[in-house]
Write a protein that holds these residues in place. Structure first.
Motif, PDB file in Angstrom:
ATOM      1  N   SER A 171       6.831  16.752 -13.165  1.00  0.00           N
ATOM      2  CA  SER A 171       8.244  17.124 -13.322  1.00  0.00           C
ATOM      3  C   SER A 171       8.698  18.039 -12.195  1.00  0.00           C
ATOM      4  O   SER A 171       9.842  17.939 -11.725  1.00  0.00           O
ATOM      5  CB  SER A 171       8.467  17.810 -14.677  1.00  0.00           C
ATOM      6  N   GLN A 172       7.807  18.910 -11.724  1.00  0.00           N
ATOM      7  CA  GLN A 172       8.159  19.818 -10.636  1.00  0.00           C
ATOM      8  C   GLN A 172       8.343  19.060  -9.317  1.00  0.00           C
ATOM      9  O   GLN A 172       9.254  19.353  -8.549  1.00  0.00           O
ATOM     10  CB  GLN A 172       7.086  20.890 -10.485  1.00  0.00           C
ATOM     11  N   VAL A 173       7.484  18.078  -9.076  1.00  0.00           N
ATOM     12  CA  VAL A 173       7.619  17.255  -7.870  1.00  0.00           C
ATOM     13  C   VAL A 173       8.965  16.530  -7.885  1.00  0.00           C
ATOM     14  O   VAL A 173       9.690  16.490  -6.884  1.00  0.00           O
ATOM     15  CB  VAL A 173       6.460  16.246  -7.765  1.00  0.00           C
ATOM     16  N   LEU A 174       9.318  15.980  -9.035  1.00  0.00           N
ATOM     17  CA  LEU A 174      10.591  15.272  -9.180  1.00  0.00           C
ATOM     18  C   LEU A 174      11.775  16.217  -8.978  1.00  0.00           C
ATOM     19  O   LEU A 174      12.777  15.849  -8.351  1.00  0.00           O
ATOM     20  CB  LEU A 174      10.659  14.607 -10.554  1.00  0.00           C
ATOM     21  N   ILE A 178       4.363  11.275  -2.588  1.00  0.00           N
ATOM     22  CA  ILE A 178       4.768  12.681  -2.477  1.00  0.00           C
ATOM     23  C   ILE A 178       4.189  13.487  -3.631  1.00  0.00           C
ATOM     24  O   ILE A 178       4.348  13.133  -4.805  1.00  0.00           O
ATOM     25  CB  ILE A 178       6.308  12.816  -2.477  1.00  0.00           C
ATOM     26  N   ASN A 179       3.522  14.596  -3.287  1.00  0.00           N
ATOM     27  CA  ASN A 179       3.031  15.551  -4.285  1.00  0.00           C
ATOM     28  C   ASN A 179       3.223  16.975  -3.762  1.00  0.00           C
ATOM     29  O   ASN A 179       3.915  17.179  -2.751  1.00  0.00           O
ATOM     30  CB  ASN A 179       1.567  15.254  -4.642  1.00  0.00           C
ATOM     31  N   GLY A 180       2.617  17.945  -4.407  1.00  0.00           N
ATOM     32  CA  GLY A 180       2.793  19.334  -3.993  1.00  0.00           C
ATOM     33  C   GLY A 180       2.345  19.612  -2.571  1.00  0.00           C
ATOM     34  O   GLY A 180       2.933  20.446  -1.872  1.00  0.00           O
ATOM     35  N   CYS A 181       1.286  18.930  -2.111  1.00  0.00           N
ATOM     36  CA  CYS A 181       0.807  19.116  -0.744  1.00  0.00           C
ATOM     37  C   CYS A 181       1.815  18.590   0.277  1.00  0.00           C
ATOM     38  O   CYS A 181       1.813  19.002   1.434  1.00  0.00           O
ATOM     39  CB  CYS A 181      -0.540  18.410  -0.553  1.00  0.00           C
ATOM     40  N   SER A 182       2.677  17.679  -0.168  1.00  0.00           N
ATOM     41  CA  SER A 182       3.717  17.124   0.711  1.00  0.00           C
ATOM     42  C   SER A 182       4.916  18.053   0.825  1.00  0.00           C
ATOM     43  O   SER A 182       5.854  17.755   1.587  1.00  0.00           O
ATOM     44  CB  SER A 182       4.207  15.774   0.160  1.00  0.00           C
ATOM     45  N   LEU A 183       4.892  19.165   0.070  1.00  0.00           N
ATOM     46  CA  LEU A 183       6.084  20.004  -0.076  1.00  0.00           C
ATOM     47  C   LEU A 183       5.781  21.483   0.161  1.00  0.00           C
ATOM     48  O   LEU A 183       6.454  22.359  -0.370  1.00  0.00           O
ATOM     49  CB  LEU A 183       6.661  19.826  -1.498  1.00  0.00           C
ATOM     50  N   LYS A 184       4.778  21.769   0.992  1.00  0.00           N
ATOM     51  CA  LYS A 184       4.352  23.158   1.210  1.00  0.00           C
ATOM     52  C   LYS A 184       5.306  23.939   2.103  1.00  0.00           C
ATOM     53  O   LYS A 184       5.650  25.076   1.816  1.00  0.00           O
ATOM     54  CB  LYS A 184       2.951  23.188   1.836  1.00  0.00           C
ATOM     55  N   THR A 185       5.701  23.350   3.218  1.00  0.00           N
ATOM     56  CA  THR A 185       6.440  24.068   4.255  1.00  0.00           C
ATOM     57  C   THR A 185       7.876  23.562   4.399  1.00  0.00           C
ATOM     58  O   THR A 185       8.228  22.496   3.892  1.00  0.00           O
ATOM     59  CB  THR A 185       5.738  23.906   5.612  1.00  0.00           C
ATOM     60  N   GLU A 186       8.666  24.332   5.118  1.00  0.00           N
ATOM     61  CA  GLU A 186      10.038  23.886   5.406  1.00  0.00           C
ATOM     62  C   GLU A 186      10.021  22.601   6.214  1.00  0.00           C
ATOM     63  O   GLU A 186      10.871  21.718   6.027  1.00  0.00           O
ATOM     64  CB  GLU A 186      10.806  24.974   6.159  1.00  0.00           C
ATOM     65  N   ASP A 187       9.059  22.455   7.116  1.00  0.00           N
ATOM     66  CA  ASP A 187       8.941  21.209   7.877  1.00  0.00           C
ATOM     67  C   ASP A 187       8.630  20.037   6.955  1.00  0.00           C
ATOM     68  O   ASP A 187       9.181  18.943   7.125  1.00  0.00           O
ATOM     69  CB  ASP A 187       7.845  21.341   8.941  1.00  0.00           C
ATOM     70  N   GLY A 231       0.823  -1.194   0.000  1.00  0.00           N
ATOM     71  CA  GLY A 231       0.000   0.000   0.000  1.00  0.00           C
ATOM     72  C   GLY A 231       0.858   1.244   0.000  1.00  0.00           C
ATOM     73  O   GLY A 231       2.055   1.193   0.328  1.00  0.00           O
ATOM     74  N   VAL A 232       0.237   2.358  -0.357  1.00  0.00           N
ATOM     75  CA  VAL A 232       0.922   3.649  -0.336  1.00  0.00           C
ATOM     76  C   VAL A 232       0.034   4.661   0.372  1.00  0.00           C
ATOM     77  O   VAL A 232      -1.169   4.731   0.117  1.00  0.00           O
ATOM     78  CB  VAL A 232       1.264   4.138  -1.769  1.00  0.00           C
ATOM     79  N   VAL A 233       0.626   5.395   1.309  1.00  0.00           N
ATOM     80  CA  VAL A 233      -0.075   6.491   1.966  1.00  0.00           C
ATOM     81  C   VAL A 233       0.161   7.713   1.088  1.00  0.00           C
ATOM     82  O   VAL A 233       1.236   8.303   1.099  1.00  0.00           O
ATOM     83  CB  VAL A 233       0.450   6.733   3.390  1.00  0.00           C
ATOM     84  N   HIS A 234      -0.844   8.054   0.299  1.00  0.00           N
ATOM     85  CA  HIS A 234      -0.637   9.064  -0.739  1.00  0.00           C
ATOM     86  C   HIS A 234      -0.787  10.474  -0.169  1.00  0.00           C
ATOM     87  O   HIS A 234      -1.335  10.678   0.912  1.00  0.00           O
ATOM     88  CB  HIS A 234      -1.605   8.803  -1.911  1.00  0.00           C
ATOM     89  N   SER A 235      -0.266  11.443  -0.892  1.00  0.00           N
ATOM     90  CA  SER A 235      -0.362  12.863  -0.524  1.00  0.00           C
ATOM     91  C   SER A 235       0.054  13.067   0.936  1.00  0.00           C
ATOM     92  O   SER A 235      -0.630  13.734   1.706  1.00  0.00           O
ATOM     93  CB  SER A 235      -1.796  13.363  -0.753  1.00  0.00           C
ATOM     94  N   GLN A 258       3.592  29.366  -5.621  1.00  0.00           N
ATOM     95  CA  GLN A 258       4.682  30.288  -5.303  1.00  0.00           C
ATOM     96  C   GLN A 258       4.848  30.499  -3.808  1.00  0.00           C
ATOM     97  O   GLN A 258       5.933  30.850  -3.341  1.00  0.00           O
ATOM     98  CB  GLN A 258       4.448  31.628  -5.996  1.00  0.00           C
ATOM     99  N   THR A 259       3.784  30.281  -3.056  1.00  0.00           N
ATOM    100  CA  THR A 259       3.840  30.445  -1.603  1.00  0.00           C
ATOM    101  C   THR A 259       4.444  29.232  -0.895  1.00  0.00           C
ATOM    102  O   THR A 259       4.700  29.290   0.305  1.00  0.00           O
ATOM    103  CB  THR A 259       2.430  30.685  -1.039  1.00  0.00           C
ATOM    104  N   HIS A 260       4.680  28.149  -1.621  1.00  0.00           N
ATOM    105  CA  HIS A 260       5.223  26.938  -1.013  1.00  0.00           C
ATOM    106  C   HIS A 260       6.739  27.050  -0.828  1.00  0.00           C
ATOM    107  O   HIS A 260       7.444  27.612  -1.671  1.00  0.00           O
ATOM    108  CB  HIS A 260       4.921  25.717  -1.886  1.00  0.00           C
ATOM    109  N   ALA A 261       7.209  26.476   0.242  1.00  0.00           N
ATOM    110  CA  ALA A 261       8.651  26.505   0.527  1.00  0.00           C
ATOM    111  C   ALA A 261       9.452  25.806  -0.560  1.00  0.00           C
ATOM    112  O   ALA A 261      10.626  26.114  -0.788  1.00  0.00           O
ATOM    113  CB  ALA A 261       8.921  25.857   1.879  1.00  0.00           C
ATOM    114  N   SER A 262       8.828  24.850  -1.242  1.00  0.00           N
ATOM    115  CA  SER A 262       9.533  24.070  -2.265  1.00  0.00           C
ATOM    116  C   SER A 262       9.609  24.760  -3.622  1.00  0.00           C
ATOM    117  O   SER A 262      10.331  24.306  -4.517  1.00  0.00           O
ATOM    118  CB  SER A 262       8.832  22.720  -2.447  1.00  0.00           C
TER     119      SER A 262
END
Length: 306
Positions: free
Chosen positions: A273-276, A202-211, A178-182, A237-241
């Motif tokens: 491509s951005q997630v990668l 991992i997607n954009g929601c996984s990469l919002k903050t520095e934490d 199984g995969v725990v998505h997002s 643009q507001t995401h740390a990533s």
């Protein structure tokens, strides 16, 4: 039978049945259907397979129907935690709803198009859609369904780690992966899941903050899969990533729709491509390595016979 898997990039979670790809936003029509153009951009991005998420019984049927139209498309069958009231409101009862999910898979086994049970899990951030006790009640039966059918799980966990982990722990030795998505949880939570043999999506929601970035940096590539969750979870643009992104895409507001451009704030699979790029940057490794590792993880779990 499904065609042989082509090596490339696999987006494990896309919501291509969403009305926005038909030009409908919040029940208002803004532009012509453009899913065909979205799929063209997807192929040009290097994605070779996508898994369309089934969020309820009717959506699972739609996802499967769409998946049959292309060799690159596959689907899941399940009921999202925030929509589990559908079990309760089913005219014939919850058992009949689950039986319909089972029947959908069983009647399409030869096609190879259905690759997981889900999206299922727990979401205590949005209890306004479905109470906690109803979510818990209908999570376990879907796990048991995946075990019965020999399919992995496409999982959702939001602010529900303790309850989610307790339910999964009961059945993990019988599960088919199984995969725990997002994923947006802590590193300790990620490790607890990977120690159980689960993967992390991992997607954009996984990469919002520095934490978030620190968490992803601590997840091994051999435990990771990638996704867009399109049309949601884009990297903004507001995401740390955002500072790690190299590839940009022309976009216009939906009111100024143009077939050759993306719609602003509507995510598309090509943006994987951005997630990668972000994962490669925070891992300090070549993007090709991220693609190779996540592809192998995805193939081994969702496409073991292809």
């Amino acid at each position: 039978m499904a065609s042989k898997l082509i090596r490339g990039i696999v987006d494990i979670g896309v919501n291509l049945t969403d009305p926005v790809y038909q030009g409908v936003y919040y029940k208002s029509k803004h532009h012509p259907p453009d899913l065909d153009r979205v799929l063209v951009r997807t192929e040009q991005s290097g994605i070779t397979q996508m898994i369309i998420t089934g969020g309820c019984l009717s959506e699972s049927r739609e996802a499967l129907e769409l998946a049959t139209t292309s060799n690159m498309l596959y689907s899941t069958v399940g009921c999202h935690p925030t929509r589990c009231l559908e079990f309760e409101t089913c005219k014939e009862g919850p058992a009949a709803y689950l039986a319909s999910l089972r029947a959908l898979v069983m009647s399409n086994r030869e096609s190879g198009k259905i690759v997981a049970v889900g999206e299922t899990g727990l979401d205590f951030d949005r209890l306004n859609f479905c109470p906690k006790e109803i979510q818990i009640k209908h999570f376990e039966p879907q796990i048991l369904l995946s075990i019965e059918l020999g399919l992995p799980l496409f999982l959702h966990c939001r602010n529900a780690f303790n309850e989610f982990h307790a339910v999964m722990k009961k059945h993990i030795t019988s599960c088919h992966g199984g995969v725990v998505h997002s994923f947006t949880g802590s590193l300790d939570e990620a490790i607890a899941f990977t120690d159980m043999g689960l993967y992390i999506g991992i997607n954009g929601c996984s990469l919002k903050t520095e934490d978030n970035i620190k968490v992803v940096s601590g997840i091994p590539l051999d435990k990771m899969m990638v996704e867009t969750d399109a049309p949601w979870c884009e990297i903004r643009q507001t995401h740390a990533s955002y500072k790690f992104i190299k590839t940009q895409f022309p976009a216009v507001k939906k009111e100024k729709w143009s077939g050759d451009k993306m719609v602003k704030s509507r995510n598309e699979p090509c943006k994987i491509s951005q997630v990668l790029e972000v994962i490669a940057a925070i891992k300090g490794c070549p993007i090709d390595l991220v693609i190779e590792k996540t592809y192998e993880n995805t193939k081994n779990m969702f496409f073991p016979k292809l």
